[in-house]
Write an enzyme that holds these catalytic residues in place. Structure first.
Site, PDB file in Angstrom:
ATOM      1  N   LYS A  88       5.745   1.830   4.013  1.00 46.06           N
ATOM      2  CA  LYS A  88       6.323   2.982   3.328  1.00 46.06           C
ATOM      3  C   LYS A  88       6.792   4.044   4.318  1.00 46.06           C
ATOM      4  O   LYS A  88       7.785   4.716   4.080  1.00 46.06           O
ATOM      5  CB  LYS A  88       5.296   3.566   2.354  1.00 46.06           C
ATOM      6  CG  LYS A  88       5.204   2.776   1.068  1.00 46.06           C
ATOM      7  CD  LYS A  88       4.202   3.373   0.118  1.00 46.06           C
ATOM      8  CE  LYS A  88       2.801   3.029   0.551  1.00 46.06           C
ATOM      9  NZ  LYS A  88       1.764   3.502  -0.374  1.00 46.06           N
ATOM     10  N   ARG A 103      -1.635  -9.322   5.387  1.00 46.57           N
ATOM     11  CA  ARG A 103      -0.543  -8.697   4.648  1.00 46.57           C
ATOM     12  C   ARG A 103       0.719  -9.538   4.766  1.00 46.57           C
ATOM     13  O   ARG A 103       0.845 -10.385   5.650  1.00 46.57           O
ATOM     14  CB  ARG A 103      -0.310  -7.278   5.148  1.00 46.57           C
ATOM     15  CG  ARG A 103       0.141  -7.204   6.596  1.00 46.57           C
ATOM     16  CD  ARG A 103       0.059  -5.790   7.160  1.00 46.57           C
ATOM     17  NE  ARG A 103       0.915  -4.860   6.476  1.00 46.57           N
ATOM     18  CZ  ARG A 103       0.478  -3.792   5.809  1.00 46.57           C
ATOM     19  NH1 ARG A 103      -0.804  -3.532   5.711  1.00 46.57           N
ATOM     20  NH2 ARG A 103       1.316  -2.965   5.237  1.00 46.57           N
ATOM     21  N   GLU A 163      -1.364   4.210  -2.716  1.00 42.59           N
ATOM     22  CA  GLU A 163      -1.272   5.641  -2.480  1.00 42.59           C
ATOM     23  C   GLU A 163       0.104   6.071  -2.983  1.00 42.59           C
ATOM     24  O   GLU A 163       1.113   5.486  -2.579  1.00 42.59           O
ATOM     25  CB  GLU A 163      -1.414   5.955  -0.985  1.00 42.59           C
ATOM     26  CG  GLU A 163      -1.445   7.443  -0.771  1.00 42.59           C
ATOM     27  CD  GLU A 163      -1.449   7.884   0.690  1.00 42.59           C
ATOM     28  OE1 GLU A 163      -1.638   7.041   1.584  1.00 42.59           O
ATOM     29  OE2 GLU A 163      -1.244   9.089   0.899  1.00 42.59           O
TER      30      GLU A 163
END
Ligand code: ATP
Ligand code: MG
Length: 563
Positions: A272, A262, A37
Site C-alpha cells: 500500500k 505473502r 489497516e
C-alpha cells in the site's frame, strides 16, 4: 485442470487446523479474521489472505471476522474502510455482523496497559523517538536500558494517566513494555506500546490523544475476539514472541498464530505504501485505475471475483516467498471469460473497405454465433453493407511470406459474411497513407462458406461502417517494465521501472451496433482481440472499453517450460 473439479485445497495451515480440531483444541472452534489497516485500498495480495481466512472459516464451519486494525489515525480514512468492505463483499465473502475495529477496544487496551504497569511490566519513558532508536541497538549489538526503565509503578501510573488526559505534547513520552534490551529479537527490546498523538481518529474522534502501537493492539484484539487461528504473513514471525509475552503477562486467552508467505506478483508492486505513491503522484488515475493490482482496479479492468478466487487457489499457501507470474492471473480471467463472455466484432484501428460490386442501396443482416463454446448463448444478427471497416493490421500492401491476411489480389473470408478480394488500394495523394481498400465480394459465399470449397487462408473480423458505433478502447500493459523491481540495479526506486506504455488509448474504434447500450461492467470477447469490459467513463452513444486481457496465453508457455 479445471478448478471446479479440483479437491478442496490442502496446505500446511489446513493441516494444522485439522489436527487442532482432532485434538479438540479451542473447544473445537475455528475462528479466523481478516485484519486490514484502513490506510489504502486492498490489492490482490490481500485477496490471498481474504480467500484463506474466509475460505478456512467456510470449510471448517467456523467464523471469520472483518477487523480494521485502525491504530494509526493519521493514515486511516473512512474512504478506505468503505472501499475495503465493498471489495471483500465483491469477492464473495460475508462477515455477517462481525465487523470490528481495533479502536472498539481502546478502553480495554488502556486497562490492560494499566495492569501491565501495575505488574511492573510497563513503564513511561521520556526518551525521544531518535533516542529510543539509538538505545535499541542493532541486529549485532545489544540495546541499552532507558534511564526511565526503573520508574516506580506509582509514577508510571500517574504519568500514563496524564498522557491520556492530554497534558503532554506529541512524542514527549511513550509507554513501553519492560522486557529485555539485550534480547536477540529486536522486537523484544522494550517496544513502545503507546505514543502521544493529538490527532482525530475516524472512529473515536477526539476522544484519545494516545494511541496503541499495532503490535500491542493486534494480539489483544485477536484475544478479545476469541480468534483460534491468527493467520498472518511471514514478516510477523519475529513478532510472535512479543504477542506471546503480552498475552502471557496479562494471562488472557491466547490464539495460535500461523505465518505464511505473502503473494508477490511480477511486473507490479503489492504494498500500500508504494501503491499510494502511484496514486498521489499521478502515475495512475486513481486506486481503481485498471492498471493497478488493487481489487478495485482489477474489477474495473474486467476481472471477475471467480477468476481472482481461482487464482488464489492455484497459487496455494506456502511457507516460502516466491514470485508469481502475472500471466497466471491473466490465464485465470481467460479461463473464466472464455465460456461466459459473448463474442462480438470490434475494429480497433479501422481501415475503410468499399465492396465495389455490392449495390449501394443494399443492406442485410447476417447471423453470428454468440459463443461457440456455449451453444445456449445463441446467435445474433450483424448488419452488412457496402462500406465496412477492417483492422489496419489485417492488410499489407507488400505482404511478407508468412502473412496470409488481406493483400492486393488476395481473397479472404469475412467472418459470418462473405469472401472478399482486394482489387485496389486507395492512398492519400500527399501523405501516401492507405485510406481505403476496394474489394469485390462473392455473393455465393454468404455466411462465410464457399460452395466450391475454395480455400482462403484467413478469416477477418469487420463491422459495417454505417451501422457501427464509435468507441474508445483502452489497452493496458504491465505497470512495470521488469518482473521484480526490488532486484533493481544500483538500488533504484521501483518508480524508475514504471512502464511509459502501460496505457494506450484508441479513440476511433468501431464496434457492432448491439453494443450501443452495453452496461458498465459488461464483459465481451472481441473476436481475435481479447477480453474487454465496459468502463464507467462511457457516455451515452460512446462506450469506453478496457482490455481485460489479450487472447495470447503466455502462461501455457511458461508452464510448459516448467514441466
Ligand atoms: P501492505 O504491505 O500492502 O501495506 P499490509 O500487511 O500492511 O500490506 P494490512 O492491511 O495490514 O496490509 O493487511 C491485512 C492482511 O493482509 C494482513 O493479515 C496481511 O498479512 C495480509 N496481506 C497483506 N499483503 C499481503 C500479500 N501480498 N499476500 C498475502 N497476504 C497479504
Ligand atoms: Mg500490516
Amino acid at each position: 485442470m479445471n478448478m471446479e473439479e479440483k479437491e478442496k485445497p490442502v496446505d500446511f495451515i489446513r493441516e494444522i487446523i485439522r489436527e487442532d480440531l482432532k485434538n479438540k483444541k479451542y473447544d473445537s472452534r475455528v475462528h479466523t479474521r481478516f485484519p486490514p489497516e484502513p490506510n489504502g485500498y486492498l490489492h490482490i495480495g490481500h485477496a490471498k489472505s481474504i480467500c484463506l481466512n474466509f475460505g478456512i472459516a467456510e470449510e471448517f464451519k467456523g467464523l471469520c471476522n472483518l477487523r480494521f486494525d485502525d491504530t494509526n489515525p493519521t493514515k486511516e480514512e473512512v474512504e478506505y474502510v468503505e472501499a475495503i468492505k465493498k471489495d471483500v463483499k465483491w469477492l464473495g465473502f460475508d462477515w455477517q455482523d462481525r465487523e470490528y475495529y481495533a479502536s472498539d477496544y481502546f478502553e480495554k487496551l488502556y486497562e490492560y496497559a494499566v495492569e501491565l504497569i501495575k505488574k511492573g511490566k510497563a513503564y513511561v519513558c521520556d526518551l525521544t523517538a531518535d533516542e529510543i532508536r539509538e538505545y535499541r541497538g542493532t541486529l549485532t549489538a545489544p540495546g541499552k536500558d532507558s534511564p526511565y526503565r526503573n520508574r516506580p509503578v506509582e509514577e508510571n501510573l500517574d504519568l500514563f494517566e496524564r498522557m491520556r488526559k492530554g497534558e503532554f505534547s506529541d512524542g514527549l513520552r511513550t509507554l513501553r513494555a519492560k522486557i529485555d534490551m539485550k534480547s536477540g529479537n529486536i522486537n523484544m527490546r522494550d517496544p513502545v506500546m503507546y505514543r502521544i498523538l493529538h490527532a482525530g481518529h475516524h472512529m473515536t474522534g477526539n476522544k484519545w490523544c494516545i494511541y496503541p502501537i499495532y503490535d500491542y493492539a493486534h494480539c489483544i484484539s485477536d484475544s478479545i475476539e476469541g480468534i483460534t487461528h491468527s493467520i498472518c504473513t511471514l514478516e510477523f514471525e519475529d513478532h510472535r514472541p512479543l504477542y506471546d509475552w503480552f498475552l502471557d503477562k496479562l494471562g488472557v486467552y491466547h490464539p495460535r498464530q500461523i505465518e505464511f508467505a505473502r503473494l508477490n506478483l511480477s511486473h507490479t508492486v503489492l504494498s500500500k505504501r508504494k501503491l499510494i505513491q502511484l496514486v498521489q503522484e499521478g502515475h495512475v488515475k486513481g486506486w481503481d485505475d485498471p492498471r493497478m493490482p488493487t481489487i478495485s482496479g482489477l474489477r474495473r479492468r474486467g476481472y471477475t471475483p471467480k477468476a481472482i478466487r481461482n487464482f488464489c487457489e492455484r497459487i496455494g499457501i506456502a511457507k516460502r516467498e516466491n514470485m508469481v507470474d502475472m500471466s497466471l492471473l491473466e490465464y485465470c480471467i481467460r479461463e473464466d471469460l472464455n465460456k461466459k463472455a459473448p463474442r462480438v466484432m470490434a475494429v480497433l484501428r479501422p481501415l475503410r473497405v468499399v465492396i465495389i460490386n455490392y449495390p449501394e442501396d443494399q443492406a442485410e443482416e447476417l447471423e453470428a454465433i454468440n459463443n461457440p463454446e456455449d451453444p445456449l448463448m445463441g446467435t445474433r444478427k450483424v448488419p452488412f453493407s457496402r462500406v465496412l471497416y477492417v483492422e489496419k493490421d489485417d492488410f499489407r500492401e507488400n505482404p511478407p511470406k508468412d502473412f496470409f491476411r488481406l493483400a492486393p489480389g488476395r481473397e479472404v473470408r469475412l467472418r459470418y459474411a462473405y469472401y472478399i478480394t482486394c482489387v485496389d488500394v486507395i492512398k492519400d495523394r500527399t501523405t501516401g497513407e492507405i485510406t481505403e481498400l476496394h474489394c469485390t465480394y462473392d455473393p455465393a459465399t454468404r455466411g462465410g462458406d464457399s460452395p466450391d470449397r475454395r480455400k482462403v487462408k484467413a478469416t477477418l473480423h469487420w463491422v459495417s461502417a454505417p451501422n457501427s458505433i464509435e468507441a474508445e478502447i483502452r489497452l493496458y500493459d504491465h505497470l512495470l517494465t521488469v518482473p521484480d523491481p526490488s532486484e533493481g540495479k544500483e538500488g533504484k526506486d521501483f518508480k524508475a521501472y514504471i512502464n511509459p506504455k502501460s496505457l494506450e488509448t484508441l479513440t476511433s474504434c468501431h464496434v457492432e451496433p448491439g453494443l450501443r447500450h452495453a452496461a458498465v461492467g459488461n464483459r465481451y470477447q472481441f473476436e481475435r482481440q481479447g477480453y474487454f469490459c465496459v468502463d464507467s467513463d462511457s457516455i451515452e452513444g460512446k462506450p469506453v472499453f478496457n482490455r481485460t486481457a489479450t487472447l495470447k496465453d503466455t502462461w501455457a508457455k511458461i508452464e510448459k517450460k516448467l514441466i
